[in-house]
Structure formats: C-alpha cells, structure tokens
Motif scaffolding. Structure first.
Motif, PDB file in Angstrom:
ATOM      1  N   CYS A 148       0.815  -1.216   0.000  1.00  0.00           N
ATOM      2  CA  CYS A 148       0.000   0.000   0.000  1.00  0.00           C
ATOM      3  C   CYS A 148       0.854   1.274   0.000  1.00  0.00           C
ATOM      4  O   CYS A 148       0.337   2.354  -0.244  1.00  0.00           O
ATOM      5  CB  CYS A 148      -1.004   0.007   1.154  1.00  0.00           C
TER       6      CYS A 148
ATOM      7  N   VAL B 201      -9.862   1.950   1.676  1.00  0.00           N
ATOM      8  CA  VAL B 201     -10.706   1.689   2.834  1.00  0.00           C
ATOM      9  C   VAL B 201      -9.932   1.099   4.014  1.00  0.00           C
ATOM     10  O   VAL B 201     -10.428   1.094   5.137  1.00  0.00           O
ATOM     11  CB  VAL B 201     -11.900   0.751   2.477  1.00  0.00           C
ATOM     12  N   CYS B 202      -8.750   0.621   3.761  1.00  0.00           N
ATOM     13  CA  CYS B 202      -7.944   0.012   4.838  1.00  0.00           C
ATOM     14  C   CYS B 202      -7.328   1.115   5.703  1.00  0.00           C
ATOM     15  O   CYS B 202      -6.781   2.082   5.199  1.00  0.00           O
ATOM     16  CB  CYS B 202      -6.838  -0.861   4.236  1.00  0.00           C
ATOM     17  N   ARG B 203      -7.411   0.925   6.983  1.00  0.00           N
ATOM     18  CA  ARG B 203      -6.881   1.912   7.914  1.00  0.00           C
ATOM     19  C   ARG B 203      -5.507   1.522   8.460  1.00  0.00           C
ATOM     20  O   ARG B 203      -4.925   2.266   9.235  1.00  0.00           O
ATOM     21  CB  ARG B 203      -7.861   2.096   9.071  1.00  0.00           C
ATOM     22  N   MET B 204      -5.017   0.379   8.033  1.00  0.00           N
ATOM     23  CA  MET B 204      -3.739  -0.106   8.562  1.00  0.00           C
ATOM     24  C   MET B 204      -2.549   0.707   8.063  1.00  0.00           C
ATOM     25  O   MET B 204      -1.565   0.871   8.782  1.00  0.00           O
ATOM     26  CB  MET B 204      -3.555  -1.585   8.198  1.00  0.00           C
ATOM     27  N   SER B 205      -2.616   1.224   6.855  1.00  0.00           N
ATOM     28  CA  SER B 205      -1.449   1.911   6.284  1.00  0.00           C
ATOM     29  C   SER B 205      -1.004   3.112   7.121  1.00  0.00           C
ATOM     30  O   SER B 205       0.185   3.359   7.252  1.00  0.00           O
ATOM     31  CB  SER B 205      -1.714   2.337   4.843  1.00  0.00           C
ATOM     32  N   GLN B 206      -1.952   3.838   7.718  1.00  0.00           N
ATOM     33  CA  GLN B 206      -1.554   4.986   8.552  1.00  0.00           C
ATOM     34  C   GLN B 206      -0.773   4.527   9.779  1.00  0.00           C
ATOM     35  O   GLN B 206       0.164   5.193  10.209  1.00  0.00           O
ATOM     36  CB  GLN B 206      -2.774   5.811   8.953  1.00  0.00           C
ATOM     37  N   HIS B 207      -1.120   3.377  10.327  1.00  0.00           N
ATOM     38  CA  HIS B 207      -0.396   2.855  11.486  1.00  0.00           C
ATOM     39  C   HIS B 207       0.985   2.353  11.072  1.00  0.00           C
ATOM     40  O   HIS B 207       1.958   2.534  11.807  1.00  0.00           O
ATOM     41  CB  HIS B 207      -1.205   1.735  12.155  1.00  0.00           C
TER      42      HIS B 207
END
Length: 162
Positions: A91, A103-109
């Motif tokens: 990503c 839609v995935c929120r993992m990349s910011q973490h």
C-alpha cells in the motif's frame, strides 16, 4: 521489518571508514573486510557518495573516506537513504493493486511505525558504533598502526574524567 543487503553493506562500509579515519579506503579492502562482492559494494559506495556520507577520490590511488566525522553521521539518516525508496508494504507503493486500497486503515499505522523505527535510529551515530570498540577495530582495521593509534586514543579518553 527486514533491511536490505545494500543498507547492511552501507553501514559496514561506513564502519570501515570510521575505524580507518586517517586513510583513503579502497573498495577491494572493504569488500574483503566485510565479506562482500566488489560489484555489489560499488553500487553502495556510489550511493553513499551521492548521499554525502563519503567523499570519493578517483584514479590510481583513489578510494573513499568519510565526508564528515563519524560522530556527525546518523544511522537513521543512512537507513533512510537506502531504504526510503523501497515501499515497506504494497500500500506504500505507487502501483498499489491491493483490493482494500482506499478503505484500509492499517497503512496509517504502518507509516507511523516505520517512521518511529527510523526516528529511534536518528540519534545513534556512526561514532557511537565505532569509537573505542576494540573488537570492531580488530576486525575492520586495515593496518596495525591504525589499531595502535586508536587504542592509545581510547585509553586517553577513558583516563580523562568526564
């Protein structure tokens, strides 16, 4: 997380330069000292030069040396120079084909975690890794006289109260 071979070779190359500060280091000597291919090392040396970590000298008596004191070279900066162009996960890449894109929120973490990794290495200097490290000097010193001078310098530094 796994660092690339190029990053590993870059740090080892800088360590050789730091352990041999009064000397122009040759690629063949470094390759032998750190058990690396000269061809692979040539790419690393080129990037280290372009990134301003080393200065290179062309010609028959050419080689390279640190561009500034080891105490001024951040390990985090070295790692960023060699790792930043490689995406940590799909990503992060320009050609992201992940079906969860958008839609995935993992990349910011993950972005925060990777930056924290580099930030934790920013205060670590090449000098901290090499200064008065007799074991490292025994392996990477290209001349016995370098080791004797360094050992005397370290003994002097340890004798002076802080």
């Amino acid at each position: 997380m796994r660092l690339t071979t190029r990053t590993n070779l870059a740090l080892r190359t800088l360590m050789v330069c730091a352990v041999n500060p009064e000397r122009i280091v040759r690629k063949s000597d470094v390759a032998k000292a750190i058990n690396a291919s000269e061809n692979h090392l040539a790419q690393v040396v080129n990037q280290l030069g372009q990134s301003g970590f080393i200065t290179t000298l062309r010609g028959r008596h050419g080689g390279f040396s640190l561009a500034r004191p080891a105490a001024e070279i951040s390990v985090g900066a070295v790692f960023r120079a060699f790792e930043a162009e490689l995406p940590f996960i799909e990503c992060f890449s320009e050609d992201n084909t992940c079906p969860l894109k958008g839609v995935c929120r993992m990349s910011q973490h993950l972005t925060r975690a990777v930056e924290s990794f580099y930030a934790s290495l920013d205060p670590v200097t090449l000098g901290e890794l090499t200064d008065c490290n007799e074991g490292l000097e025994a392996i990477l010193s290209l001349e016995d006289c370098t080791r004797r001078v360094s050992t005397a310098r370290c003994a002097q530094a340890q004798a002076v109260p802080a």
